[in-house]
Scaffold this motif. Structure first.
Motif, PDB file in Angstrom:
ATOM      1  N   PRO A  37     -13.339  -7.387   2.076  1.00 16.63           N
ATOM      2  CA  PRO A  37     -12.609  -8.314   2.951  1.00 16.63           C
ATOM      3  C   PRO A  37     -11.294  -8.771   2.360  1.00 16.63           C
ATOM      4  N   ARG A  38     -11.041  -8.429   1.093  1.00 15.05           N
ATOM      5  CA  ARG A  38      -9.796  -8.815   0.419  1.00 15.05           C
ATOM      6  C   ARG A  38      -9.089  -7.583  -0.135  1.00 15.05           C
ATOM      7  N   PRO A  39      -8.611  -6.695   0.704  1.00 11.42           N
ATOM      8  CA  PRO A  39      -7.994  -5.450   0.188  1.00 11.42           C
ATOM      9  C   PRO A  39      -6.788  -5.703  -0.694  1.00 11.42           C
ATOM     10  N   GLY A  40      -6.060  -6.795  -0.450  1.00 11.77           N
ATOM     11  CA  GLY A  40      -4.890  -7.083  -1.273  1.00 11.77           C
ATOM     12  C   GLY A  40      -5.233  -7.355  -2.715  1.00 11.77           C
ATOM     13  N   SER A  41      -6.439  -7.875  -2.967  1.00  3.89           N
ATOM     14  CA  SER A  41      -6.819  -8.229  -4.329  1.00  3.89           C
ATOM     15  C   SER A  41      -7.016  -7.007  -5.201  1.00  3.89           C
ATOM     16  N   SER A  42      -7.204  -5.839  -4.588  1.00  2.85           N
ATOM     17  CA  SER A  42      -7.405  -4.619  -5.372  1.00  2.85           C
ATOM     18  C   SER A  42      -6.128  -3.805  -5.510  1.00  2.85           C
TER      19      SER A  42
ATOM     20  N   GLU B  99     -10.613  -7.325  12.028  1.00  6.35           N
ATOM     21  CA  GLU B  99      -9.747  -6.147  12.090  1.00  6.35           C
ATOM     22  C   GLU B  99      -9.694  -5.448  10.734  1.00  6.35           C
ATOM     23  N   CYS B 100      -9.714  -6.220   9.655  1.00  9.83           N
ATOM     24  CA  CYS B 100      -9.698  -5.657   8.304  1.00  9.83           C
ATOM     25  C   CYS B 100     -10.885  -4.732   8.087  1.00  9.83           C
ATOM     26  N   LEU B 101     -12.074  -5.172   8.492  1.00  7.90           N
ATOM     27  CA  LEU B 101     -13.281  -4.360   8.304  1.00  7.90           C
ATOM     28  C   LEU B 101     -13.281  -3.148   9.230  1.00  7.90           C
ATOM     29  N   LEU B 102     -12.792  -3.333  10.457  1.00  5.11           N
ATOM     30  CA  LEU B 102     -12.747  -2.206  11.399  1.00  5.11           C
ATOM     31  C   LEU B 102     -11.821  -1.100  10.899  1.00  5.11           C
ATOM     32  N   ILE B 103     -10.676  -1.484  10.324  1.00  4.11           N
ATOM     33  CA  ILE B 103      -9.751  -0.485   9.785  1.00  4.11           C
ATOM     34  C   ILE B 103     -10.431   0.323   8.698  1.00  4.11           C
TER      35      ILE B 103
ATOM     36  N   GLU C 287       4.166  -4.826  16.715  1.00  3.87           N
ATOM     37  CA  GLU C 287       2.802  -4.312  16.553  1.00  3.87           C
ATOM     38  C   GLU C 287       2.815  -2.823  16.208  1.00  3.87           C
ATOM     39  N   GLU C 288       3.733  -2.084  16.800  1.00  6.12           N
ATOM     40  CA  GLU C 288       3.841  -0.649  16.504  1.00  6.12           C
ATOM     41  C   GLU C 288       4.155  -0.429  15.021  1.00  6.12           C
ATOM     42  N   VAL C 289       5.039  -1.247  14.469  1.00  2.00           N
ATOM     43  CA  VAL C 289       5.358  -1.138  13.043  1.00  2.00           C
ATOM     44  C   VAL C 289       4.171  -1.584  12.195  1.00  2.00           C
ATOM     45  N   LEU C 290       3.488  -2.631  12.642  1.00  3.41           N
ATOM     46  CA  LEU C 290       2.321  -3.126  11.903  1.00  3.41           C
ATOM     47  C   LEU C 290       1.240  -2.057  11.805  1.00  3.41           C
ATOM     48  N   LEU C 291       1.057  -1.282  12.864  1.00  2.00           N
ATOM     49  CA  LEU C 291       0.051  -0.218  12.832  1.00  2.00           C
ATOM     50  C   LEU C 291       0.376   0.809  11.753  1.00  2.00           C
ATOM     51  N   THR C 292       1.665   1.033  11.511  1.00  4.87           N
ATOM     52  CA  THR C 292       2.061   1.929  10.424  1.00  4.87           C
ATOM     53  C   THR C 292       1.651   1.348   9.077  1.00  4.87           C
ATOM     54  N   ILE C 293       1.891   0.051   8.889  1.00 10.25           N
ATOM     55  CA  ILE C 293       1.519  -0.604   7.633  1.00 10.25           C
ATOM     56  C   ILE C 293       0.009  -0.574   7.444  1.00 10.25           C
ATOM     57  N   GLN C 294      -0.734  -0.689   8.532  1.00 13.96           N
ATOM     58  CA  GLN C 294      -2.195  -0.683   8.435  1.00 13.96           C
ATOM     59  C   GLN C 294      -2.749   0.673   8.023  1.00 13.96           C
ATOM     60  N   GLU C 295      -1.891   1.686   7.970  1.00 15.45           N
ATOM     61  CA  GLU C 295      -2.299   2.992   7.463  1.00 15.45           C
ATOM     62  C   GLU C 295      -2.085   3.106   5.955  1.00 15.45           C
TER      63      GLU C 295
ATOM     64  N   ASP D  82      -2.483   2.203   1.843  1.00 11.99           N
ATOM     65  CA  ASP D  82      -3.619   1.980   0.960  1.00 11.99           C
ATOM     66  C   ASP D  82      -3.474   0.650   0.267  1.00 11.99           C
ATOM     67  N   PRO D  83      -4.590  -0.052   0.007  1.00 11.82           N
ATOM     68  CA  PRO D  83      -5.954   0.298   0.356  1.00 11.82           C
ATOM     69  C   PRO D  83      -6.251   0.004   1.826  1.00 11.82           C
ATOM     70  N   ALA D  84      -7.261   0.642   2.368  1.00  9.63           N
ATOM     71  CA  ALA D  84      -7.617   0.452   3.770  1.00  9.63           C
ATOM     72  C   ALA D  84      -7.907  -1.020   4.049  1.00  9.63           C
ATOM     73  N   GLY D  85      -7.339  -1.518   5.134  1.00  9.23           N
ATOM     74  CA  GLY D  85      -7.558  -2.901   5.533  1.00  9.23           C
ATOM     75  C   GLY D  85      -6.354  -3.785   5.319  1.00  9.23           C
ATOM     76  N   VAL D  86      -5.401  -3.343   4.489  1.00 10.76           N
ATOM     77  CA  VAL D  86      -4.217  -4.162   4.240  1.00 10.76           C
ATOM     78  C   VAL D  86      -3.384  -4.229   5.515  1.00 10.76           C
ATOM     79  N   GLY D  87      -2.850  -5.414   5.811  1.00 11.47           N
ATOM     80  CA  GLY D  87      -2.046  -5.589   7.019  1.00 11.47           C
ATOM     81  C   GLY D  87      -2.854  -5.992   8.238  1.00 11.47           C
TER      82      GLY D  87
END
Length: 488
Positions: free
Chosen positions: A260-265, A200-204, A179-187, A189-194
């Motif tokens: 809701p689909r940050p990966g698509s961009s 959680e995607c929208l909150l990020i 989870e600690e590593v995942l939090l790094t990935i969640q930082e 771009d684009p916001a919401g990935v991971g």
């Protein structure tokens, strides 16, 4: 003793300097700098709608809108207008209903340029290499990125990730460590990935947004009223938040902008051969005739509203309390409009200067299109060449693309470490990546080359690279280990 006292004073001064906060104008400039062309276009149009002191159109020199904040006069031309042409270019439904209303991969106009054939996993991997993680964390991060689906969501539980790492990669990692590593990935771009789910995607994305009067309400809606949100129960949301319907509608409009689909961009995804993207820069010409421009063609020209300026003059001349309050309100809007135009001009200059520095260093690639001609280049090199902070260069290059005669590339593509050859020439690590692909493509599938073999082959070509380093480069290029490449 006096020396000790002086040292303490100096230390206090240094501490005070370090904790100085950015001014609102600097925060605005940093926000705009981090935006892509598409994001900036939408933001400019939102700003026009929110601030009546801003309007579309070329500056009218006689309207007094050419004044700039005193602090910026030395740095900028005295012009409070912004001309993009000066640069070189429903309601919510239920959960599935709202989700399907959002932009999908490839939803841009058909005439947009095509990206170079790079998956969004490649782009995430590029961001990963920017992180200060140890070898163990890098392995966990690489697996997590591989487990992210086409929409940018991690659809596996962390316990499943832990089990897979142990079973397939002989890596015993706890859920907390993952989870600690995942939090790094969640930082990234684009916001919401991971993110692990839509909520959680929208909150990020909300937490990455700049502060605003409704930001806290947006976070409350998604974190505690998510079911009401996806079923568009806005009357119930307004009642629970104790706000009126007008305020609830304002919160809804902001939430509609979330993706809701940050990966698509982000780039090409598995199952999609190519994806349309909008470049932030356009490079044209060949050899000594190279030139580039900002792709600002769809961003409107801005100017200060003459009507609003006249209103300020009329209210200032009044003596009543209401007129003074009105004058203060109008002045705030005018100041915000001038600050916004100024920030756009600052963004333009920073973007152009940074791109020029990249082209100066990587000129051979831009003239020939040969990846092997890329020179070693890191963020620090561009920072030194432009005089900007590394953080500023990072904002310019993150999530931005450049269209060239040879394809469209993310700016991060041009950044790579260097390695010294036996002849004393420093070459880009991308050249080593290319050679590794060449060697593994030509190997005997029944007896694939080990990392030690690859190191020996590189040595024959004049590159002395340790086996462990070869393994790192091999993983960066997505080449499996020898036993996984073996075919009978």
């Amino acid at each position: 003793m006096p020396d000790l006292k002086n040292s303490q004073v100096q230390a206090q001064l240094q501490t005070q300097q370090q904790i100085q906060t950015l001014s609102p104008q600097q925060v605005l400039e940093a926000r705009l700098l981090a935006m892509s062309t598409v994001e900036l276009e939408q933001h400019v149009r939102d700003e026009i709608g929110d601030n009546p002191a801003l309007e579309e159109g070329p500056a009218d020199i006689s309207d007094g809108s050419t004044d700039v904040p005193d602090a910026q006069e030395d740095e900028w031309d005295a012009d409070s207008s912004y001309s993009a042409s000066e640069s070189a270019a429903d309601d919510y439904g239920d959960d599935d209903d709202w989700y399907d209303r959002q932009p999908h991969s490839g939803s841009q106009a058909a005439d947009l340029p095509l990206a170079d054939t790079r998956s969004f996993y490649d782009i995430l991997a590029e961001q990963l290499r920017e992180q200060d993680l140890d070898e163990r964390q890098m392995k966990i991060a690489a697996y997590l990125i591989g487990a992210i689906d086409n929409d940018g969501i991690l659809d596996k539980s962390l316990q499943s990730v832990s089990d897979d790492l142990a079973f397939y990669h002989d890596l015993d990692a706890s859920v907390g460590e993952i989870e600690e590593v995942l939090l790094t990935i969640q930082e990234f771009d684009p916001a919401g990935v991971g993110a692990r789910n839509l909520q959680e995607c929208l909150l990020i994305q909300i937490r990455r947004k700049p502060d605003s009067p409704t930001k806290g309400l947006q976070e409350t809606v998604i974190s505690t009223l998510f079911d009401e949100f996806v079923h568009k129960r806005w009357d119930r949301i307004a009642a629970k938040l104790e706000i009126d319907r007008e305020k609830a509608d304002e919160v809804m409009r902001e939430l509609l902008k979330l993706n809701p689909r940050p990966g698509s961009s982000l780039g090409e995804t598995v199952g999609h051969s190519r994806q349309h993207i909008v470049p932030d820069f356009i490079v044209e010409g060949y050899e000594d005739q190279l030139r580039f421009s900002l792709n600002n063609f769809n961003i409107p020209d801005l100017r200060i509203s003459r009507e609003y300026s006249d209103m300020l003059d009329s209210q200032i001349s009044g003596r009543s309390s209401s007129q003074r309050d009105a004058a203060l309100y109008i002045k705030r809007k005018l100041d915000a409009a001038r600050g916004f135009i100024q920030a756009l001009r600052q963004r333009e200059q920073t973007m152009m200067r940074t791109m020029q520095a990249i082209m100066d260093i990587q000129r051979e690639f831009f003239t020939e299109g040969d990846e092997s001609r890329l020179k070693p280049m890191i963020l620090k090199d561009i920072a030194q060449k432009t005089g900007y902070d590394i953080s500023t260069v990072s904002r310019v290059t993150s999530g931005k693309y450049v269209q060239t005669c040879f394809g469209t590339f993310p700016l991060k593509f041009f950044f790579t470490d260097g390695i010294m050859s036996e002849s004393g020439e420093e070459v880009s690590v991308k050249e080593i990546h290319r050679i590794l692909h060449e060697l593994t493509d030509a190997e005997d599938p029944e007896c694939p080359l080990t990392d030690e073999n690859l190191a020996q082959e590189l040595s024959k070509r004049g590159y002395r690279v340790a086996r462990r380093t070869v393994a790192k480069y091999r993983e960066q290029t997505g080449i499996p280990v020898a036993r996984m490449r073996k075919r009978h």
